[in-house]
Design a protein around this motif. Structure first.
Motif, PDB file in Angstrom:
ATOM      1  N   GLU A   1      76.858 137.219  87.589  1.00  0.00           N
ATOM      2  CA  GLU A   1      75.516 137.388  87.029  1.00  0.00           C
ATOM      3  C   GLU A   1      75.415 138.735  86.342  1.00  0.00           C
ATOM      4  O   GLU A   1      75.666 139.783  86.950  1.00  0.00           O
ATOM      5  CB  GLU A   1      74.453 137.288  88.121  1.00  0.00           C
TER       6      GLU A   1
ATOM      7  N   LEU B   1      76.468 134.188  84.089  1.00  0.00           N
ATOM      8  CA  LEU B   1      75.024 134.019  83.991  1.00  0.00           C
ATOM      9  C   LEU B   1      74.413 135.285  83.406  1.00  0.00           C
ATOM     10  O   LEU B   1      74.734 136.389  83.844  1.00  0.00           O
ATOM     11  CB  LEU B   1      74.405 133.786  85.376  1.00  0.00           C
TER      12      LEU B   1
ATOM     13  N   GLU C   1      70.617 136.831  82.711  1.00  0.00           N
ATOM     14  CA  GLU C   1      69.201 136.578  82.997  1.00  0.00           C
ATOM     15  C   GLU C   1      68.378 136.663  81.720  1.00  0.00           C
ATOM     16  O   GLU C   1      68.494 137.623  80.946  1.00  0.00           O
ATOM     17  CB  GLU C   1      68.686 137.579  84.019  1.00  0.00           C
TER      18      GLU C   1
ATOM     19  N   TYR D   1      68.379 131.488  83.493  1.00  0.00           N
ATOM     20  CA  TYR D   1      69.704 131.986  83.160  1.00  0.00           C
ATOM     21  C   TYR D   1      70.227 131.331  81.885  1.00  0.00           C
ATOM     22  O   TYR D   1      70.059 130.126  81.679  1.00  0.00           O
ATOM     23  CB  TYR D   1      70.708 131.655  84.264  1.00  0.00           C
TER      24      TYR D   1
END
Length: 317
Positions: free
Chosen positions: A227, A257, A259, A265
Protein backbone atom coordinates in the motif's frame (compact mmCIF):
# COMPACT_ATOMS: atom_id res chain seq x y z
CA UNK A 1 -8.56 15.41 -40.37
CA UNK A 2 -6.49 12.64 -38.81
CA UNK A 3 -6.61 11.49 -35.18
CA UNK A 4 -3.84 9.54 -33.42
CA UNK A 5 -5.44 7.93 -30.36
CA UNK A 6 -2.98 6.16 -28.08
CA UNK A 7 -2.33 5.00 -24.55
CA UNK A 8 -0.03 7.33 -22.61
CA UNK A 9 2.38 4.58 -21.55
CA UNK A 10 5.59 3.33 -23.20
CA UNK A 11 3.79 0.85 -25.46
CA UNK A 12 1.24 3.34 -26.78
CA UNK A 13 3.74 6.15 -27.26
CA UNK A 14 6.36 3.99 -28.97
CA UNK A 15 3.82 2.20 -31.16
CA UNK A 16 2.77 5.60 -32.52
CA UNK A 17 6.37 6.78 -32.66
CA UNK A 18 7.25 3.98 -35.08
CA UNK A 19 4.27 4.73 -37.30
CA UNK A 20 4.94 8.48 -37.46
CA UNK A 21 8.67 8.02 -38.06
CA UNK A 22 7.72 5.77 -40.97
CA UNK A 23 4.85 7.98 -42.17
CA UNK A 24 4.99 11.58 -40.88
CA UNK A 25 1.50 12.98 -40.61
CA UNK A 26 -0.16 16.03 -39.13
CA UNK A 27 -2.63 14.77 -36.57
CA UNK A 28 -4.71 15.49 -33.52
CA UNK A 29 -3.07 13.66 -30.61
CA UNK A 30 -5.59 12.07 -28.24
CA UNK A 31 -4.12 10.46 -25.13
CA UNK A 32 -4.01 10.70 -21.34
CA UNK A 33 -2.73 8.96 -18.24
CA UNK A 34 -2.17 5.22 -18.64
CA UNK A 35 -5.51 4.29 -17.09
CA UNK A 36 -7.45 6.71 -19.29
CA UNK A 37 -8.36 4.13 -21.91
CA UNK A 38 -11.81 5.12 -23.22
CA UNK A 39 -10.18 7.59 -25.53
CA UNK A 40 -12.37 7.12 -28.60
CA UNK A 41 -15.20 8.78 -26.70
CA UNK A 42 -13.19 12.01 -26.90
CA UNK A 43 -13.27 12.42 -30.68
CA UNK A 44 -15.93 13.35 -33.23
CA UNK A 45 -15.27 12.19 -36.77
CA UNK A 46 -16.76 12.63 -40.23
CA UNK A 47 -16.57 10.68 -43.47
CA UNK A 48 -13.38 12.45 -44.57
CA UNK A 49 -11.46 11.59 -41.37
CA UNK A 50 -8.96 8.86 -40.56
CA UNK A 51 -8.16 7.45 -37.12
CA UNK A 52 -5.21 5.45 -35.75
CA UNK A 53 -5.90 3.71 -32.43
CA UNK A 54 -3.08 2.14 -30.43
CA UNK A 55 -2.82 0.20 -27.18
CA UNK A 56 -6.32 0.66 -25.79
CA UNK A 57 -8.84 -2.16 -25.40
CA UNK A 58 -11.30 -2.41 -28.28
CA UNK A 59 -13.84 -3.90 -25.90
CA UNK A 60 -13.67 -0.79 -23.69
CA UNK A 61 -13.88 1.49 -26.75
CA UNK A 62 -16.49 -0.37 -28.78
CA UNK A 63 -19.10 2.40 -28.60
CA UNK A 64 -16.59 5.03 -29.73
CA UNK A 65 -15.27 2.76 -32.46
CA UNK A 66 -18.73 2.03 -33.83
CA UNK A 67 -19.55 5.75 -33.75
CA UNK A 68 -16.41 6.55 -35.75
CA UNK A 69 -17.14 3.82 -38.29
CA UNK A 70 -20.76 4.94 -38.59
CA UNK A 71 -19.56 8.47 -39.36
CA UNK A 72 -17.65 7.09 -42.34
CA UNK A 73 -14.16 7.50 -40.88
CA UNK A 74 -11.48 4.93 -41.67
CA UNK A 75 -9.92 3.34 -38.59
CA UNK A 76 -6.58 1.55 -38.15
CA UNK A 77 -6.54 -0.30 -34.81
CA UNK A 78 -3.60 -2.16 -33.23
CA UNK A 79 -3.71 -3.55 -29.71
CA UNK A 80 -2.96 -6.50 -27.40
CA UNK A 81 -5.71 -6.04 -24.81
CA UNK A 82 -9.09 -7.77 -24.58
CA UNK A 83 -10.95 -6.97 -27.77
CA UNK A 84 -14.33 -8.61 -27.50
CA UNK A 85 -16.06 -9.21 -30.83
CA UNK A 86 -14.22 -7.24 -33.52
CA UNK A 87 -16.70 -5.39 -35.79
CA UNK A 88 -16.74 -6.59 -39.39
CA UNK A 89 -16.48 -3.33 -41.33
CA UNK A 90 -14.77 -2.34 -44.56
CA UNK A 91 -13.42 0.84 -42.95
CA UNK A 92 -11.75 -0.98 -40.04
CA UNK A 93 -8.24 -2.40 -40.29
CA UNK A 94 -7.66 -4.32 -37.04
CA UNK A 95 -4.42 -5.90 -35.86
CA UNK A 96 -5.22 -7.53 -32.52
CA UNK A 97 -2.89 -10.02 -30.83
CA UNK A 98 -3.74 -11.14 -27.29
CA UNK A 99 -0.55 -13.16 -26.74
CA UNK A 100 0.79 -12.40 -23.24
CA UNK A 101 4.29 -12.06 -24.69
CA UNK A 102 3.55 -9.29 -27.15
CA UNK A 103 2.63 -5.61 -27.00
CA UNK A 104 1.25 -3.06 -29.43
CA UNK A 105 4.68 -1.73 -30.40
CA UNK A 106 5.76 -5.26 -31.37
CA UNK A 107 2.61 -5.62 -33.48
CA UNK A 108 3.49 -2.37 -35.25
CA UNK A 109 7.11 -3.53 -35.55
CA UNK A 110 5.96 -6.54 -37.58
CA UNK A 111 3.79 -4.36 -39.80
CA UNK A 112 6.80 -2.12 -40.47
CA UNK A 113 9.09 -5.16 -40.96
CA UNK A 114 11.42 -4.02 -38.20
CA UNK A 115 12.15 -0.57 -39.59
CA UNK A 116 12.47 0.92 -36.09
CA UNK A 117 13.22 -2.30 -34.27
CA UNK A 118 15.25 -0.85 -31.41
CA UNK A 119 12.30 1.39 -30.54
CA UNK A 120 10.03 -1.69 -30.49
CA UNK A 121 12.47 -3.48 -28.18
CA UNK A 122 12.44 -0.40 -25.90
CA UNK A 123 8.63 -0.61 -25.73
CA UNK A 124 8.77 -4.31 -24.85
CA UNK A 125 11.10 -3.51 -21.97
CA UNK A 126 8.79 -0.71 -20.88
CA UNK A 127 5.78 -3.05 -20.95
CA UNK A 128 7.70 -5.46 -18.68
CA UNK A 129 8.16 -8.08 -21.40
CA UNK A 130 11.73 -8.46 -20.22
CA UNK A 131 12.39 -11.99 -21.49
CA UNK A 132 10.88 -11.17 -24.90
CA UNK A 133 12.82 -7.91 -25.15
CA UNK A 134 16.07 -9.68 -24.18
CA UNK A 135 15.41 -12.32 -26.82
CA UNK A 136 14.80 -9.71 -29.53
CA UNK A 137 17.82 -7.69 -28.42
CA UNK A 138 20.05 -10.76 -28.55
CA UNK A 139 18.87 -11.58 -32.07
CA UNK A 140 19.55 -7.95 -33.04
CA UNK A 141 23.10 -8.29 -31.74
CA UNK A 142 22.81 -5.72 -28.96
CA UNK A 143 25.34 -5.78 -26.13
CA UNK A 144 24.42 -6.16 -22.45
CA UNK A 145 25.13 -2.46 -21.97
CA UNK A 146 22.82 -1.53 -24.86
CA UNK A 147 20.08 -3.81 -23.53
CA UNK A 148 20.34 -2.15 -20.12
CA UNK A 149 20.02 1.30 -21.69
CA UNK A 150 16.91 0.37 -23.68
CA UNK A 151 15.37 -1.24 -20.60
CA UNK A 152 15.93 1.92 -18.57
CA UNK A 153 14.50 4.18 -21.28
CA UNK A 154 11.43 1.96 -21.74
CA UNK A 155 10.86 1.85 -18.00
CA UNK A 156 11.11 5.64 -17.70
CA UNK A 157 8.67 6.29 -20.56
CA UNK A 158 6.26 3.85 -18.95
CA UNK A 159 6.76 5.43 -15.52
CA UNK A 160 5.72 8.81 -16.93
CA UNK A 161 2.27 7.49 -17.87
CA UNK A 162 1.12 6.58 -14.38
CA UNK A 163 -1.02 8.97 -12.37
CA UNK A 164 -4.65 9.59 -11.52
CA UNK A 165 -4.59 12.87 -13.45
CA UNK A 166 -2.33 14.59 -15.93
CA UNK A 167 -0.97 16.93 -13.24
CA UNK A 168 0.65 13.89 -11.57
CA UNK A 169 2.86 13.30 -14.63
CA UNK A 170 6.18 14.93 -15.45
CA UNK A 171 5.25 15.18 -19.15
CA UNK A 172 1.86 15.14 -20.82
CA UNK A 173 2.03 11.93 -22.91
CA UNK A 174 1.36 13.91 -26.10
CA UNK A 175 4.28 16.22 -25.28
CA UNK A 176 6.54 13.28 -24.51
CA UNK A 177 5.62 11.62 -27.81
CA UNK A 178 6.33 14.87 -29.68
CA UNK A 179 9.71 15.23 -27.97
CA UNK A 180 10.70 11.63 -28.76
CA UNK A 181 9.65 12.03 -32.39
CA UNK A 182 12.86 13.98 -32.90
CA UNK A 183 14.89 10.78 -32.48
CA UNK A 184 15.01 7.97 -35.04
CA UNK A 185 16.96 5.88 -32.55
CA UNK A 186 16.41 5.40 -28.79
CA UNK A 187 20.15 5.52 -28.09
CA UNK A 188 20.13 9.10 -29.39
CA UNK A 189 17.55 10.01 -26.71
CA UNK A 190 19.84 8.68 -24.00
CA UNK A 191 22.91 10.42 -25.43
CA UNK A 192 21.19 13.83 -25.62
CA UNK A 193 21.64 15.51 -22.24
CA UNK A 194 18.66 17.78 -22.95
CA UNK A 195 16.20 14.96 -23.72
CA UNK A 196 13.34 13.88 -21.40
CA UNK A 197 15.34 10.78 -20.44
CA UNK A 198 17.48 12.59 -17.90
CA UNK A 199 14.67 14.43 -16.10
CA UNK A 200 12.64 11.21 -15.89
CA UNK A 201 15.63 9.24 -14.62
CA UNK A 202 16.18 11.59 -11.66
CA UNK A 203 12.45 11.72 -10.82
CA UNK A 204 12.09 7.94 -11.08
CA UNK A 205 14.96 7.36 -8.65
CA UNK A 206 13.39 9.68 -6.07
CA UNK A 207 9.94 8.09 -6.34
CA UNK A 208 11.29 4.52 -6.28
CA UNK A 209 13.35 5.14 -3.14
CA UNK A 210 10.16 6.18 -1.32
CA UNK A 211 8.27 3.09 -2.51
CA UNK A 212 11.05 0.67 -1.57
CA UNK A 213 11.01 1.95 2.01
CA UNK A 214 7.45 0.60 2.53
CA UNK A 215 6.88 -2.90 3.93
CA UNK A 216 4.30 -5.31 2.49
CA UNK A 217 0.74 -4.89 3.79
CA UNK A 218 0.04 -8.56 3.00
CA UNK A 219 2.35 -11.39 2.00
CA UNK A 220 1.79 -15.06 1.25
CA UNK A 221 3.27 -17.70 -1.02
CA UNK A 222 0.95 -16.55 -3.83
CA UNK A 223 0.67 -12.78 -3.37
CA UNK A 224 2.67 -9.81 -2.11
CA UNK A 225 0.58 -6.66 -1.63
CA UNK A 226 1.92 -3.17 -0.93
CA UNK A 227 0.00 0.00 0.00
CA UNK A 228 1.39 3.36 -1.07
CA UNK A 229 0.20 6.68 0.42
CA UNK A 230 -2.00 9.24 -1.33
CA UNK A 231 0.82 11.18 -2.99
CA UNK A 232 1.61 12.06 -6.63
CA UNK A 233 4.89 10.15 -6.28
CA UNK A 234 2.96 7.00 -5.33
CA UNK A 235 0.63 7.30 -8.29
CA UNK A 236 3.58 7.83 -10.63
CA UNK A 237 5.61 4.87 -9.39
CA UNK A 238 2.82 2.30 -8.84
CA UNK A 239 3.02 0.51 -12.17
CA UNK A 240 6.78 0.30 -12.63
CA UNK A 241 7.12 -0.57 -8.93
CA UNK A 242 4.76 -3.49 -9.54
CA UNK A 243 6.90 -4.55 -12.50
CA UNK A 244 10.04 -4.40 -10.35
CA UNK A 245 8.44 -6.56 -7.67
CA UNK A 246 7.25 -9.06 -10.29
CA UNK A 247 10.75 -9.44 -11.68
CA UNK A 248 12.23 -9.94 -8.20
CA UNK A 249 9.83 -12.80 -7.34
CA UNK A 250 8.56 -14.34 -10.63
CA UNK A 251 6.55 -17.16 -9.01
CA UNK A 252 4.28 -14.79 -7.07
CA UNK A 253 1.55 -12.34 -7.99
CA UNK A 254 2.05 -8.72 -6.88
CA UNK A 255 -0.41 -5.94 -6.18
CA UNK A 256 0.30 -2.29 -5.50
CA UNK A 257 -2.44 -0.22 -3.85
CA UNK A 258 -2.47 3.54 -4.08
CA UNK A 259 -4.96 5.36 -1.86
CA UNK A 260 -7.32 7.64 -3.78
CA UNK A 261 -8.67 10.92 -2.46
CA UNK A 262 -12.09 9.33 -1.86
CA UNK A 263 -10.59 6.62 0.34
CA UNK A 264 -10.72 3.86 -2.26
CA UNK A 265 -7.68 2.15 -3.78
CA UNK A 266 -6.23 2.22 -7.24
CA UNK A 267 -4.86 -1.29 -7.80
CA UNK A 268 -2.04 -2.43 -10.08
CA UNK A 269 -1.93 -6.23 -10.32
CA UNK A 270 0.88 -8.26 -11.90
CA UNK A 271 0.43 -11.96 -12.59
CA UNK A 272 3.42 -14.16 -11.71
CA UNK A 273 6.00 -13.79 -14.47
CA UNK A 274 6.25 -17.56 -14.64
CA UNK A 275 2.46 -17.85 -15.03
CA UNK A 276 1.38 -14.81 -17.03
CA UNK A 277 -2.37 -15.28 -16.97
CA UNK A 278 -5.42 -14.26 -15.01
CA UNK A 279 -4.69 -10.67 -13.97
CA UNK A 280 -7.32 -9.21 -16.30
CA UNK A 281 -9.89 -11.83 -15.32
CA UNK A 282 -9.34 -11.16 -11.61
CA UNK A 283 -9.58 -7.37 -11.91
CA UNK A 284 -12.63 -7.62 -14.17
CA UNK A 285 -14.54 -9.14 -11.25
CA UNK A 286 -14.58 -5.63 -9.74
CA UNK A 287 -16.61 -2.73 -11.11
CA UNK A 288 -13.77 -0.51 -12.34
CA UNK A 289 -11.29 -3.27 -13.15
CA UNK A 290 -9.83 -4.67 -16.34
CA UNK A 291 -6.62 -5.30 -18.23
CA UNK A 292 -4.71 -8.10 -19.87
CA UNK A 293 -3.55 -11.53 -18.76
CA UNK A 294 -0.17 -10.48 -17.39
CA UNK A 295 -1.01 -7.04 -15.98
CA UNK A 296 -4.26 -5.40 -14.97
CA UNK A 297 -5.76 -2.92 -12.56
CA UNK A 298 -8.76 -1.55 -10.72
CA UNK A 299 -9.38 2.18 -10.76
CA UNK A 300 -11.41 2.37 -7.55
CA UNK A 301 -11.50 -0.59 -5.15
CA UNK A 302 -13.44 0.13 -1.94
CA UNK A 303 -11.40 -0.71 1.16
CA UNK A 304 -14.23 -3.01 2.21
CA UNK A 305 -13.49 -5.09 -0.92
CA UNK A 306 -9.79 -5.57 -0.21
CA UNK A 307 -10.26 -8.96 1.43
CA UNK A 308 -12.39 -10.09 -1.51
CA UNK A 309 -9.64 -8.96 -3.90
CA UNK A 310 -6.97 -10.85 -1.96
CA UNK A 311 -9.19 -13.94 -1.90
CA UNK A 312 -9.75 -13.70 -5.66
CA UNK A 313 -6.01 -13.55 -6.32
CA UNK A 314 -5.25 -16.39 -3.92
CA UNK A 315 -8.02 -18.55 -5.42
CA UNK A 316 -6.80 -18.02 -9.00
CA UNK A 317 -3.14 -18.79 -8.40
Amino acid sequence: MHFDVFNGDADGIIALLQLRLAEPKSSNLVTGVKRDIQLLDKIDTSAADTVTVLDISMEKNLAGLEKALFSGAKVFYADHHKSGLIPAHDSLEAHIDLDANTCTALIVDKLLTGRYHTWAITAAYGDNLIAKADELADVAGLSEEQKAKLKELGTLINYNGYGSQLDDLHFHPADLFTALLSYDDPFAVIADQTSPFHLLRAAYQRDMEQALAIDALYHSEKLALFELPDLPSSRRISGVYGNLLANQAPDSAHAVLTENRDGSYTVSLRAPLNNKQGAGDICSQFATGGGRAAAAGINALAKSQLEAFIAAVEAYY
